[in-house]
Design a protein around this motif. Structure first.
Motif, mmCIF file in Angstrom:
data_model
loop_
_atom_site.group_PDB
_atom_site.id
_atom_site.type_symbol
_atom_site.label_atom_id
_atom_site.label_comp_id
_atom_site.label_asym_id
_atom_site.label_seq_id
_atom_site.Cartn_x
_atom_site.Cartn_y
_atom_site.Cartn_z
ATOM 1 N N ARG A 109 0.839 -1.194 0.000
ATOM 2 C CA ARG A 109 0.000 0.000 0.000
ATOM 3 C C ARG A 109 0.877 1.249 0.000
ATOM 4 N N PRO A 110 0.347 2.400 -0.420
ATOM 5 C CA PRO A 110 1.097 3.651 -0.307
ATOM 6 C C PRO A 110 1.455 3.958 1.142
ATOM 7 N N VAL A 111 2.567 4.624 1.324
ATOM 8 C CA VAL A 111 3.075 4.952 2.654
ATOM 9 C C VAL A 111 3.160 6.463 2.785
ATOM 10 N N LEU A 112 2.711 6.989 3.916
ATOM 11 C CA LEU A 112 2.799 8.409 4.200
ATOM 12 C C LEU A 112 3.990 8.664 5.119
ATOM 13 N N LEU A 113 4.939 9.458 4.658
ATOM 14 C CA LEU A 113 6.120 9.799 5.444
ATOM 15 C C LEU A 113 6.052 11.258 5.855
ATOM 16 N N LEU A 160 -8.036 5.020 -0.165
ATOM 17 C CA LEU A 160 -7.195 4.883 -1.347
ATOM 18 C C LEU A 160 -7.912 5.452 -2.559
ATOM 19 N N THR A 161 -7.192 6.257 -3.333
ATOM 20 C CA THR A 161 -7.730 6.778 -4.578
ATOM 21 C C THR A 161 -7.540 5.743 -5.692
ATOM 22 N N MET A 162 -8.048 6.066 -6.866
ATOM 23 C CA MET A 162 -7.889 5.160 -7.995
ATOM 24 C C MET A 162 -6.418 4.965 -8.339
ATOM 25 N N VAL A 163 -5.639 6.059 -8.301
ATOM 26 C CA VAL A 163 -4.205 5.964 -8.577
ATOM 27 C C VAL A 163 -3.517 5.106 -7.522
ATOM 28 N N ASP A 164 -3.922 5.257 -6.254
ATOM 29 C CA ASP A 164 -3.341 4.436 -5.186
ATOM 30 C C ASP A 164 -3.593 2.954 -5.434
ATOM 31 N N ARG A 165 -4.784 2.627 -5.882
ATOM 32 C CA ARG A 165 -5.121 1.216 -6.120
ATOM 33 C C ARG A 165 -4.344 0.641 -7.292
ATOM 34 N N VAL A 257 -3.004 4.495 -20.730
ATOM 35 C CA VAL A 257 -3.275 5.287 -19.530
ATOM 36 C C VAL A 257 -2.749 4.585 -18.286
ATOM 37 N N PHE A 258 -2.898 3.251 -18.227
ATOM 38 C CA PHE A 258 -2.415 2.493 -17.082
ATOM 39 C C PHE A 258 -0.924 2.708 -16.880
ATOM 40 N N PHE A 259 -0.142 2.579 -17.938
ATOM 41 C CA PHE A 259 1.296 2.758 -17.805
ATOM 42 C C PHE A 259 1.674 4.218 -17.650
ATOM 43 N N LEU A 260 0.832 5.117 -18.145
ATOM 44 C CA LEU A 260 1.093 6.532 -17.923
ATOM 45 C C LEU A 260 0.977 6.875 -16.451
ATOM 46 N N VAL A 261 0.029 6.242 -15.774
ATOM 47 C CA VAL A 261 -0.169 6.491 -14.349
ATOM 48 C C VAL A 261 0.962 5.890 -13.536
#
Length: 270
Positions: A109-113, A160-165, A257-261
């Motif tokens: 998952r994304p990590v917040l630092l 989680l946003t769409m980009v996070d997922r 778009v997937f690889f652009l993200v």
């Protein structure tokens, strides 16, 4: 084009001549409107790149996607942006312990630092044929270097946003590839998720001697197989050729778009 003004002016002149030869007033007006929009956007981007920054920032929150993090021993680098900040920066830091490094690198998952550090300009290239980092990151809309020099706390976002997922899915795939044999792992991560490992070039040297470098990395073989699978699935549905073509084009756009993200290339460009 690639930072070359002569090539850019030449191509622009050819485009203008072709528009004049067409003699279509509507097309010319649309081209002028598009050029004006591009100039406005370029002006805004250049203004943001020239924005001033304080020499030091403290207690800033940074969202890190583990699949985009580059590590070298205890050191790491990351291209991203601080929370509620519009500018993209290059972050350099060092893990305080092995536990902290595994906590971030092995996370799916994304990590917040929460970080503190100094902001500085890119070091200009002074030698012949030296890599120009400032020019390289300028084209990626990355403006400054953030050197993390203080301890940071680790948290996880609750929503989680769409980009996070998408990044989470990519991280899960990379963790799965880590269990594969070395060469297969490099191919799978390089061709499917676009992750380049530290031993990528060593393996590519051996593959190049076998004559397979073009097949796996240049010819777009993965795109062909992707469309082949989509075409096979659509064939089972017995759709007309027109609808099949429309769906395949939409799949290609989604693939892009997937690889652009997930690539951001780094930055990018979302």
């Amino acid at each position: 084009m690639f930072g070359n003004k002569i090539i850019g002016i030449t191509l622009l002149a050819i485009l203008v001549v072709r528009l004049i030869v067409v003699r279509n007033p509507r097309l010319i007006l649309m081209s002028i409107a598009a050029a004006g929009s591009f100039m406005v956007a370029a002006t805004i981007v250049n203004a943001s790149l020239k924005a001033t920054f304080p020499e030091r920032l403290t207690n800033q929150q940074l969202k890190v996607y583990p699949d985009m993090l580059k590590t070298n021993g205890a050191s790491f680098s990351y291209v991203g942006q601080l929370q509620n900040k519009p500018h993209h920066l290059v972050f350099y830091g060092r893990f305080k312990s092995q536990y902290r490094m595994r906590q971030v690198v092995n996370s799916k998952r994304p990590v917040l630092l929460t970080v503190s550090g100094k902001i500085s300009d890119f070091t200009p290239a002074t030698n012949v044929n030296q890599f120009d980092m400032q020019s390289y990151y300028h084209h990626q809309k990355v403006v400054k270097v953030f050197t993390i020099d203080d301890n940071y706390a680790i948290k996880y976002p609750q929503k989680l946003t769409m980009v996070d997922r998408i990044h989470q899915l990519r991280s899960e795939f990379n963790h799965y590839c880590a269990t594969l044999p070395k060469t297969l792992r490099i191919y799978a991560m390089g061709l499917i998720s676009g992750s380049r490992q530290s031993d990528f070039f060593d393996e590519m040297t051996g593959v190049k001697r076998l004559g397979l470098l073009h097949v796996f990395s240049i010819s777009g073989m993965h795109v062909y197989y992707f469309l082949a699978i989509v075409g096979q699935l659509l064939g089972w549905l017995r759709l007309p050729k027109y609808y099949k073509a429309v769906i395949e084009l939409a799949c290609i756009a989604g693939y892009f778009v997937f690889f652009l993200v997930v690539h951001r290339a780094y930055l990018g460009q979302w």
